[in-house]
Scaffold this active site. Structure first.
Site, short mmCIF file in Angstrom:
data_model
loop_
_atom_site.label_atom_id
_atom_site.label_comp_id
_atom_site.label_asym_id
_atom_site.label_seq_id
_atom_site.Cartn_x
_atom_site.Cartn_y
_atom_site.Cartn_z
CB VAL A 153 47.35 41.74 42.35
CG1 VAL A 153 46.18 40.66 43.18
CG2 VAL A 153 48.08 42.15 43.07
CG HIS A 170 44.76 36.22 33.20
ND1 HIS A 170 44.95 34.75 33.27
CD2 HIS A 170 44.57 36.43 34.85
CE1 HIS A 170 44.64 34.39 34.36
NE2 HIS A 170 44.46 35.43 35.25
CG LEU A 171 41.22 41.22 36.41
CD1 LEU A 171 40.70 42.45 35.76
CD2 LEU A 171 40.18 40.65 37.37
CG HIS A 172 47.04 42.39 34.26
ND1 HIS A 172 46.54 42.05 33.03
CD2 HIS A 172 47.69 43.00 34.12
CE1 HIS A 172 46.85 42.92 32.04
NE2 HIS A 172 47.71 43.57 32.67
CB VAL A 173 45.11 44.91 39.86
CG1 VAL A 173 45.17 46.21 40.66
CG2 VAL A 173 43.55 44.72 39.51
#
Length: 139
Positions: free
Chosen positions: A41, A93-96
């Site tokens: 996400v 890049h921020l990702h969960v």
């Protein structure tokens, strides 16, 4: 960032098996999943770390919805939800990560063995199954 693979996925310049997208996030299958159905996400806006994210609450509401969908759609016993900030962050890049889990699935600690989908059709099937489990089934 033109060289950021996640920004390129968001822009439609790089293929991905998208599970869901809206005005704030895009969720897609990890290309090298820990277990099949492993979803990333990401925020649409390019931010590198959690500290850079301005809409924390709404972003994590999307993560929560995806965790529910992964569990329901894949009939998983639970999920492993993780985020790296700089260290071990493979893409800046921020990702969960939302990883389906089941008892005795072999995942121990922070050792993340990776697998692959047998085909694009198999990946599409996982993406569609999870998307169908989202509230309203919207993708």
């Amino acid at each position: 960032m033109s060289d950021d693979p996640f920004c390129r996925i968001i822009a439609g310049e790089r293929p991905a098996f998208v599970v869901h997208e809206d005005d704030l996030t895009v969720s897609f299958l990890d290309g090298r999943p820990v277990f099949k159905g492993h979803v990333l996400v990401v925020p649409r806006a390019h931010v590198e770390t959690l500290s850079d994210l301005t809409e924390v609450g709404p972003f994590f509401e999307r993560v929560q919805e995806m965790a529910r969908a992964v569990e329901a759609g894949l009939e998983a016993g639970g999920t492993f939800v993780a985020l790296n900030n700089r260290v071990s962050q493979s893409v800046p890049h921020l990702h969960v990560h939302v990883v389906p889990r089941n008892p005795m699935d072999g995942l121990r600690g922070f050792f993340w063995p990776r697998t692959r989908y047998a085909s694009d059709e198999e990946a599409r099937s996982y993406a569609a199954t999870i998307a169908g489990a989202l509230s309203g089934g919207a993708t």
